[in-house]
Scaffold this motif. Sequence first.
Motif, PDB file in Angstrom:
ATOM      1  N   UNK A 141     -57.034  35.144  -3.947  1.00 16.50           N
ATOM      2  CA  UNK A 141     -57.119  34.909  -2.505  1.00 16.50           C
ATOM      3  C   UNK A 141     -57.285  36.266  -1.836  1.00 16.50           C
ATOM      4  N   UNK A 142     -58.323  36.407  -1.006  1.00 22.44           N
ATOM      5  CA  UNK A 142     -58.556  37.698  -0.359  1.00 22.44           C
ATOM      6  C   UNK A 142     -59.732  37.667   0.598  1.00 22.44           C
ATOM      7  N   UNK A 143     -60.059  38.832   1.111  1.00 16.40           N
ATOM      8  CA  UNK A 143     -61.137  38.948   2.088  1.00 16.40           C
ATOM      9  C   UNK A 143     -62.512  38.989   1.432  1.00 16.40           C
ATOM     10  N   UNK A 144     -62.606  39.512   0.216  1.00 13.57           N
ATOM     11  CA  UNK A 144     -63.896  39.656  -0.456  1.00 13.57           C
ATOM     12  C   UNK A 144     -64.503  38.304  -0.798  1.00 13.57           C
ATOM     13  N   UNK A 160     -58.526  41.926  -2.130  1.00  7.84           N
ATOM     14  CA  UNK A 160     -57.840  41.077  -3.116  1.00  7.84           C
ATOM     15  C   UNK A 160     -56.378  41.073  -2.709  1.00  7.84           C
ATOM     16  N   UNK A 161     -55.978  40.058  -1.961  1.00  5.37           N
ATOM     17  CA  UNK A 161     -54.663  40.053  -1.325  1.00  5.37           C
ATOM     18  C   UNK A 161     -53.577  39.498  -2.256  1.00  5.37           C
ATOM     19  N   UNK A 162     -53.853  38.331  -2.840  1.00  2.00           N
ATOM     20  CA  UNK A 162     -52.849  37.667  -3.683  1.00  2.00           C
ATOM     21  C   UNK A 162     -53.557  36.879  -4.765  1.00  2.00           C
ATOM     22  N   UNK A 163     -52.788  36.494  -5.779  1.00  2.00           N
ATOM     23  CA  UNK A 163     -53.337  35.687  -6.871  1.00  2.00           C
ATOM     24  C   UNK A 163     -52.338  34.607  -7.249  1.00  2.00           C
ATOM     25  N   UNK A 164     -52.858  33.430  -7.552  1.00  4.30           N
ATOM     26  CA  UNK A 164     -52.057  32.367  -8.159  1.00  4.30           C
ATOM     27  C   UNK A 164     -52.323  32.454  -9.663  1.00  4.30           C
TER      28      UNK A 164
END
Length: 213
Positions: A141-144, A160-164
């Motif tokens: 989850x992110x802006x890119x 690249x803000x967060x990852x599940x």
Amino acid sequence: MSRDGNKRNPRQFQCEDILWNTFQRMSEEQESDVDDLINSALSAYAQLAGYQSGVSEEDTPPPPVGPAPRPARVPSPFSTRSIPSPSGPSPSGLAGAGGLAAPPPPPRTALSEGSASGSTAPLYLVFDNQKYRIDKDQFIIGRGSKSSDLPIKDGNISRKHAAVIRRNGTYFIKDLGSTNGIDFKGMRIDNKRIDEGDVFYLCDYELRFTYKR
């Protein structure tokens, strides 16, 4: 900014030119840094080899102590087929040369659809009145737009803000060193196991998770 547990320090290693050129091309196409791609590749390989990487071990037991498995024998996370016996069962269903019948495969246990621990059921993310199915080992989850599975076009959201992350059938949410972090129940967190109905915030954006279809 990376947290204390995710500090990056300069490393030096031998790398083939063609491999380095490949990562540079990937970084350009995915709008990412070469360092980020190499770290992601090393992290993914460590997870495939049975070592913990990227997510804290607070919610899961430590890996067993022992020699590192040989890469050629690491099972694929996408394959659930059992490995057949080298000799295989005879047409009559009786034992082969060894005189013993092959043991039957263990019964598959049905898991509840809403189970958050050990469940093989997919996870669903509700964002902006849309429901996204998460059935992969890493959901970014992110802006890119090219580097994210769920892009959020906002300057306050990191590329690249967060990852599940899925590990052994359990899902976690992990901060990828973002500027504004992840909020859960009014507190900023680095990572957490995702339970049914958990709600997280990335800036003003609500992320709601459920295991129910």
